[in-house]
Design a protein around this motif. Structure first.
Motif, PDB file in Angstrom:
ATOM      1  N   GLU A  20       0.827  -1.205   0.000  1.00 19.55           N
ATOM      2  CA  GLU A  20       0.000   0.000   0.000  1.00 19.55           C
ATOM      3  C   GLU A  20       0.867   1.262   0.000  1.00 19.55           C
ATOM      4  O   GLU A  20       0.627   2.198  -0.769  1.00 19.55           O
ATOM      5  CB  GLU A  20      -0.926  -0.026   1.210  1.00 19.55           C
ATOM      6  CG  GLU A  20      -1.940   1.079   1.242  1.00 19.55           C
ATOM      7  CD  GLU A  20      -2.914   0.897   2.390  1.00 19.55           C
ATOM      8  OE1 GLU A  20      -4.095   1.199   2.174  1.00 19.55           O
ATOM      9  OE2 GLU A  20      -2.502   0.456   3.487  1.00 19.55           O
ATOM     10  N   HIS A  21       1.894   1.279   0.834  1.00 20.99           N
ATOM     11  CA  HIS A  21       2.800   2.434   0.873  1.00 20.99           C
ATOM     12  C   HIS A  21       3.543   2.590  -0.453  1.00 20.99           C
ATOM     13  O   HIS A  21       3.685   3.699  -0.968  1.00 20.99           O
ATOM     14  CB  HIS A  21       3.805   2.298   2.026  1.00 20.99           C
ATOM     15  CG  HIS A  21       3.195   2.511   3.369  1.00 20.99           C
ATOM     16  ND1 HIS A  21       2.725   3.721   3.813  1.00 20.99           N
ATOM     17  CD2 HIS A  21       2.961   1.642   4.375  1.00 20.99           C
ATOM     18  CE1 HIS A  21       2.235   3.600   5.025  1.00 20.99           C
ATOM     19  NE2 HIS A  21       2.364   2.335   5.393  1.00 20.99           N
ATOM     20  N   ASN A  24       1.197   3.885  -3.121  1.00 17.48           N
ATOM     21  CA  ASN A  24       0.966   5.324  -2.930  1.00 17.48           C
ATOM     22  C   ASN A  24       2.148   6.143  -3.438  1.00 17.48           C
ATOM     23  O   ASN A  24       1.957   7.200  -4.046  1.00 17.48           O
ATOM     24  CB  ASN A  24       0.696   5.633  -1.462  1.00 17.48           C
ATOM     25  CG  ASN A  24      -0.667   5.189  -1.009  1.00 17.48           C
ATOM     26  OD1 ASN A  24      -1.590   5.064  -1.809  1.00 17.48           O
ATOM     27  ND2 ASN A  24      -0.805   4.923   0.272  1.00 17.48           N
ATOM     28  N   ASP A  25       3.359   5.674  -3.202  1.00 16.36           N
ATOM     29  CA  ASP A  25       4.551   6.362  -3.691  1.00 16.36           C
ATOM     30  C   ASP A  25       4.579   6.435  -5.215  1.00 16.36           C
ATOM     31  O   ASP A  25       5.143   7.365  -5.789  1.00 16.36           O
ATOM     32  CB  ASP A  25       5.827   5.671  -3.204  1.00 16.36           C
ATOM     33  CG  ASP A  25       6.068   5.831  -1.719  1.00 16.36           C
ATOM     34  OD1 ASP A  25       5.417   6.704  -1.089  1.00 16.36           O
ATOM     35  OD2 ASP A  25       6.899   5.077  -1.174  1.00 16.36           O
ATOM     36  N   PHE A  27       1.797   6.462  -7.079  1.00 18.67           N
ATOM     37  CA  PHE A  27       0.497   7.006  -7.505  1.00 18.67           C
ATOM     38  C   PHE A  27      -0.368   5.948  -8.194  1.00 18.67           C
ATOM     39  O   PHE A  27      -1.000   6.201  -9.221  1.00 18.67           O
ATOM     40  CB  PHE A  27       0.678   8.237  -8.405  1.00 18.67           C
ATOM     41  CG  PHE A  27       1.474   9.325  -7.758  1.00 18.67           C
ATOM     42  CD1 PHE A  27       0.917  10.109  -6.760  1.00 18.67           C
ATOM     43  CD2 PHE A  27       2.799   9.540  -8.117  1.00 18.67           C
ATOM     44  CE1 PHE A  27       1.661  11.101  -6.143  1.00 18.67           C
ATOM     45  CE2 PHE A  27       3.552  10.534  -7.503  1.00 18.67           C
ATOM     46  CZ  PHE A  27       2.979  11.320  -6.517  1.00 18.67           C
ATOM     47  N   SER A  29      -3.139   2.414  -7.391  1.00 18.60           N
ATOM     48  CA  SER A  29      -3.910   1.666  -6.401  1.00 18.60           C
ATOM     49  C   SER A  29      -3.096   0.426  -6.043  1.00 18.60           C
ATOM     50  O   SER A  29      -2.197   0.026  -6.791  1.00 18.60           O
ATOM     51  CB  SER A  29      -5.268   1.258  -6.961  1.00 18.60           C
ATOM     52  OG  SER A  29      -5.104   0.300  -8.004  1.00 18.60           O
TER      53      SER A  29
END
Length: 54
Positions: A20-21, A24-25, A27, A29
């Motif tokens: 998840e991290h 996110n890094d 951009f 899902s």
């Protein structure tokens, strides 16, 4: 575009959190990031079909 195959995926919560991290890094899902990582691993292993061109 071809319909995508859906299936349940069980992950260790700590692995999911790391993904998840990372997603996110980048951009993305989590789902698209897992697909990206799997696609890259398949290419690296030489497991892609010749006619796909990916």
């Amino acid at each position: 575009m071809a319909k995508k195959k859906q299936f349940p995926l069980r992950l260790d919560p700590k692995l999911y959190e790391a993904l998840e991290h990372w997603a996110n890094d980048e951009f993305r899902s989590v789902n698209s990031h897992i697909e990206f990582l799997l696609r890259e691993a398949v290419k690296k292993a030489g497991r892609t079909r010749k006619e796909e061109g990916n």
